[in-house]
Each structure stands twice: as structure tokens, then as C-alpha cells.
Design an enzyme around this catalytic site. Structure first.
Site, short mmCIF file in Angstrom:
data_model
loop_
_atom_site.label_atom_id
_atom_site.label_comp_id
_atom_site.label_asym_id
_atom_site.label_seq_id
_atom_site.Cartn_x
_atom_site.Cartn_y
_atom_site.Cartn_z
N GLU A 109 16.44 -35.44 -1.07
CA GLU A 109 15.91 -34.92 -2.31
C GLU A 109 15.83 -36.10 -3.26
OE1 GLU A 109 15.27 -34.09 -5.85
OE2 GLU A 109 17.40 -33.56 -5.86
N LYS A 119 30.60 -38.00 -0.59
CA LYS A 119 30.73 -39.25 -1.33
C LYS A 119 30.11 -39.07 -2.72
CE LYS A 119 28.30 -42.93 -1.89
NZ LYS A 119 28.67 -43.25 -3.31
N ALA A 156 16.31 -45.62 -2.40
CA ALA A 156 17.48 -45.42 -1.54
C ALA A 156 17.17 -44.43 -0.43
CB ALA A 156 18.66 -44.91 -2.38
N GLU A 184 9.37 -43.36 -12.25
CA GLU A 184 10.43 -42.50 -12.79
C GLU A 184 11.33 -43.31 -13.72
OE1 GLU A 184 13.16 -38.94 -11.07
OE2 GLU A 184 13.28 -40.83 -9.98
N GLY A 235 18.98 -38.73 -4.54
CA GLY A 235 19.00 -39.97 -5.30
C GLY A 235 17.61 -40.54 -5.42
N CYS A 287 15.60 -35.30 -12.15
CA CYS A 287 14.46 -35.61 -11.29
C CYS A 287 13.31 -34.65 -11.51
CB CYS A 287 14.90 -35.62 -9.83
SG CYS A 287 15.69 -34.09 -9.29
#
Length: 477
Positions: free
Chosen positions: A250, A176, A232, A382, A228, A284
Site C-alpha cells: 500500500e 516492525k 520503498a 507526493e 510506505g 497517502c
């Protein structure tokens, strides 16, 4: 405009169950540059069924590792021939500077395919160990159907951290892609067909969050591989925990670059630019906290400010551009919101701020904050944009303490004239990846994070292990 009217399921281009579509909007022009079907729960059901059929009854899991490696090698060859096309496509759909796309967005996924193809050619599926009453066979088998849910910032890189090892393991996959960046996944599907990947081994359905959660929760899925946000990831981890479903996560980062007093700033800045501002700050692993001793604090702030000011901001398709637009209006608004928060918290804007570089496109001014303390939100949360905070420390122990004083533990760097001493610092910082006078992700080494930066590891042999189940077979006679 790139128009796709079908989904890739069961090795075929099929008509979607619904009529809704996803518009892919250029972050530079704010114009629609692509359109794909918006997958529904019914489409996901169909994709999982195809992957389930391919796993339960198809040839792919029953091939040897070496046989699968040959197919992955063919896919790598095709990818290699089209990597320039892939780089341009990713720049178009999400605004990554073309220099970064040519350096990382396409070559690194190719490198993963090549790595796992080579690993598979000599991989031993069964080994014999001595047991109490006779030999014990330890066998590695594929985990099953994998749901791979990927973000928009480095879409092919993250896709391949999952798809390449899952394919080698013998798994089948439902991918996805993010709604912002579905176009590159269609190009990957074309390559998979050309490589001769069996029907149902790779299925691709672009969709939003609700349909993505339907996929994650699906009883036909054996493992979820997600990259992500940490928020989430917590939700996905809870779903998988309830179902006792294998999961790798991750997630986010707030990495620190420690500049020691003996560092050669001039030599470091070339590497530090990439470590801090890669992909418009939408990474990230970006080193967005720069730690400088009070002895050299003003010098480091000035050097970082000059580094950021020297990066041309503009059209991501222009090879001269250093920093392009953010992926979407909401991301621009989010980053500008953090710049406001930094100002309100008392941090000093040295470069950048709230004046936008352009009236069109989702651009923000690359920003450097000084006089930042590690308890400020801009130092703890972040931001995912070109916003850097320079934080003072008193001595080396204090720098290590500040680096570790974070909910995250994904990446980090140290900059020093003594690389051996830098290794000593690296061993004390609790992150999954680290660099001494550099930062890079090595295909053959594990990638992942401590603490809220995730669960599990990708890349290297460890990345393959995440898609394997271990079976012990004891025998007499």
C-alpha cells in the site's frame, strides 16, 4: 518520558541483542518523549523464529476461525477501553491533532478488530463444489508467517489493516513499527497479552531500514505486508519477487478532488477540509490536487484559501488545533523544499509559503498554490504535508483526464449537487477508493491503489483473502 528496555518476542518481554536505542522526539517541543531498543538483525531472527514456531507447532493456526474470532473480540474489548490512551500516545509521538487521533487514529483500528472478529464468527473455511468425477473441496488456510512493516503517519490504522486480518486467517506476525512511532506498538503488545493471544503469534521489534530489509528478506517469512513510499515499495516488491514471496504493497498517492460547476462550495468545504488536510497533510489518500473549472476557478481558489487559513496551527494536544507539526525535521525540510519548487515552477502562493508559524517544533505554513499545471512537480509528486495545488480544467472530460494523468491511483473525490452524476465521474477515475461529496475508508470495503499506488487490497473480506492460501481437494468415493 516513556522508557522501554525490552522487545516483545514469543509472548515475553525480552532483552534486546544490542544496546542501541531509538529516541522518540515530540514534533511539537523537539524534546525526547520516549525511548525504545533499536532492534538488530539478531532480534529479527529471534522474532521470526518465535513466529515460525507458533505457526508450525502452536495452537493458533489450528484453531477454527470462530475460535480465533473470540480472541480477536477480546482484544477489541481491551482496545476499546484504552482507545483514548492510544489516541493521546499517537498525538504525542507523531504530532497528529488530538481531534484527528480521537476520530481516526484509535477508533478506526478498533473498528477493524471488531469487523474481523465478526467476520470470523461465521466464516466458512471449506466449501464443496461439483467436479468432473466427484466433489471438490476448496479450503482456505493461513499463508504463514507475516512480516508487517508499517509507517509513522497513521501507525495503528496501518498496523491493524495487517494484524487484524492476519490474526483471523491464522497467521503469525512480526511487526516492525517505524522508528518515529514505536510507542503505540508497545501499548498494542500489552493489550495482546491481556487478551490471551498465544505466545509467538504477535512479535514486535522496532528498527530502522536495514534491519527492516533483513526481516523482509528472511527465509522464515512467508508474506510481507508493507505500507510506505512507492520507492520503498519497489525495493520490497523486487526482493519478494526474487524469493517468490507473497507481498501486498500500500503505497503513495497524489489524489485529485474534482469540483464540478454545480458544487455547493459552502457545503463541500467542511468535508473537503478533512479530505485535503487530514493528519497535517501526512496521509497517502489526501486530496492534494484540487481541480476547478475555469468558470469558477477564482472562486474555488478563494474558498480553498479561506478553508486553509481557518485551520488553527499549533499544539497537537490542543483540541482547538486543526493542523499540527510534521513528524520530523527532515519531513519539514522536505515539504519546505517542495514549496520552493512550486515557487520556482511559477505557481502562485495564495496562502502560506516559507514563513514558519513557530520557531520551535517542526511546523510549516499550510500552503495553497494557484496557477498550477498538472505537469509541475508539486502536482505530480507526493509531498506529504499541508500543501494544496488548485489546477484549472476546461470541461468535465478534461477534469477526468487530469485526475487520471498521474503515476498514482489511490484515492479521489468529486464534489457536485448531483450525486448520481458524481457516480458517473467516479467510475471513470482510475483509483482504488473514491468519494462522491465525501471521502472515507470503509472497514468492510477494499482499500488499495491502481498503478504506482500499490499491489493488493486491505480491509473488507478482500483484506482477509490476502492472508489465505486456497487449496483444492478432489475426491472419489
Amino acid at each position: 518520558m516513556r522508557q522501554h528496555d525490552t522487545l516483545f518476542i514469543g509472548g515475553e518481554w525480552v532483552t534486546p541483542a544490542g544496546t542501541a536505542t531509538i529516541d522518540v522526539v515530540s514534533p511539537h517541543t523537539e524534546e525526547v518523549v520516549g525511548r525504545v531498543p533499536d532492534g538488530t538483525a539478531a532480534d529479527m531472527d529471534r522474532a521470526v523464529a518465535a513466529a515460525r514456531e507458533a505457526f508450525d507447532h502452536g495452537p493458533w493456526p489450528r484453531m477454527t476461525f470462530a475460535e480465533r474470532a473470540e480472541v480477536i473480540g477480546r482484544l477489541a474489548g481491551i482496545y476499546n477501553a484504552r482507545q483514548g490512551e492510544m489516541a493521546r500516545l499517537i498525538t504525542e509521538e507523531m504530532g497528529s491533532p488530538i481531534t484527528f487521533s480521537n476520530l481516526a487514529q484509535a477508533p478506526q483500528p478498533l473498528g477493524m478488530l471488531q469487523y474481523y472478529a465478526e467476520l470470523g464468527r461465521s466464516f466458512v473455511q471449506e466449501e464443496e463444489r461439483p467436479g468432473l468425477f466427484g466433489p471438490v473441496i476448496v479450503r482456505r488456510e493461513p499463508v504463514g508467517v507475516v512480516a508487517a512493516v508499517v509507517p509513522w503517519n497513521v501507525p495503528q490504522f496501518v498496523t491493524m489493516t495487517k494484524v487484524a486480518p492476519a490474526l483471523l486467517a491464522g497467521c503469525t506476525i512480526v511487526l516492525k513499527p517505524a522508528p518515529e512511532t514505536p510507542l503505540d506498538a508497545y501499548l498494542l503488545a500489552e493489550m495482546a497479552v491481556e487478551a490471551g493471544l498465544p505466545a509467538g503469534v504477535l512479535n514486535i521489534v522496532a528498527a530502522g531500514r536495514e534491519v527492516g530489509e533483513h526481516l523482509i528478506s528472511h527465509p522464515g517469512v512467508d508474506k510481507v505486508a508493507f505500507t510506505g513510499s512507492t520507492a520503498a515499495g519497489r525495493r520490497i516488491g523486487a526482493i519478494c519477487g526474487e524469493q517468490l514471496k507473497r507481498v501486498s504493497l500500500e503505497l503513495g498517492g497524489k489524489s485529485a478532488a474534482i469540483v464540478l460547476d454545480d458544487a455547493d462550495l459552502g457545503a463541500a468545504l467542511g468535508f473537503l477540509t478533512m479530505a485535503t488536510l487530514m493528519n497535517n497533510g501526512q496521509a497517502c489518500v489526501a486530496q492534494t490536487r484540487i481541480l476547478a473549472s475555469r468558470n469558477r476557478y477564482d472562486e474555488v481558489v478563494g474558498a480553498v484559501a479561506n478553508m486553509v487559513e481557518s485551520q488553527p496551527v499549533g499544539d497537537p494536544a490542543d483540541p482547538a488545533t486543526g493542523i499540527g507539526p510534521l513528524v520530523a525535521k527532515r519531513q519539514r525540510d522536505r515539504v519546505e523544499g517542495y514549496i520552493k519548487i512550486g515557487m520556482e515552477e511559477g505557481a502562485k502562493v495564495v496562502v502560506g509559503g516559507l514563513d514558519r508559524p513557530y520557531d520551535r517544533g517542526w511546523y510549516v505554513a499550510p500552503t495553497v498554490f494557484a496557477e498550477v499545471t498538472n505537469d509541475m512537480r508539486i502536482a505530480r509528486e507526493e509531498i506529504f504535508g499541508p500543501v494544496l495545488s488548485v489546477i484549472p480544467y476546461t470541461d468535465e472530460a478534461d477534469a477526468i483526464r487530469i485526475a487520471n494523468d498521474s503515476d498514482y491511483g489511490l484515492a479521489g473525490t468529486v464534489w457536485t449537487a448531483d450525486a448520481d452524476h458524481g457516480m458517473d465521474v467516479a467510475r471513470q477515475v482510475r483509483t482504488g477508493t473514491y468519494g462522491v461529496n465525501c471521502f472515507m475508508l470503509e472497514t468492510g470495503a477494499p482499500f488499495g491503489g491502481y498503478k504506482a499506488s500499490g499491489v493488493g487490497r486491505e480491509l473488507g473480506p478482500e483484506g482477509l483473502n490476502g492472508y489465505l492460501e486456497y487449496k483444492s481437494i478432489a475426491r472419489l468415493g
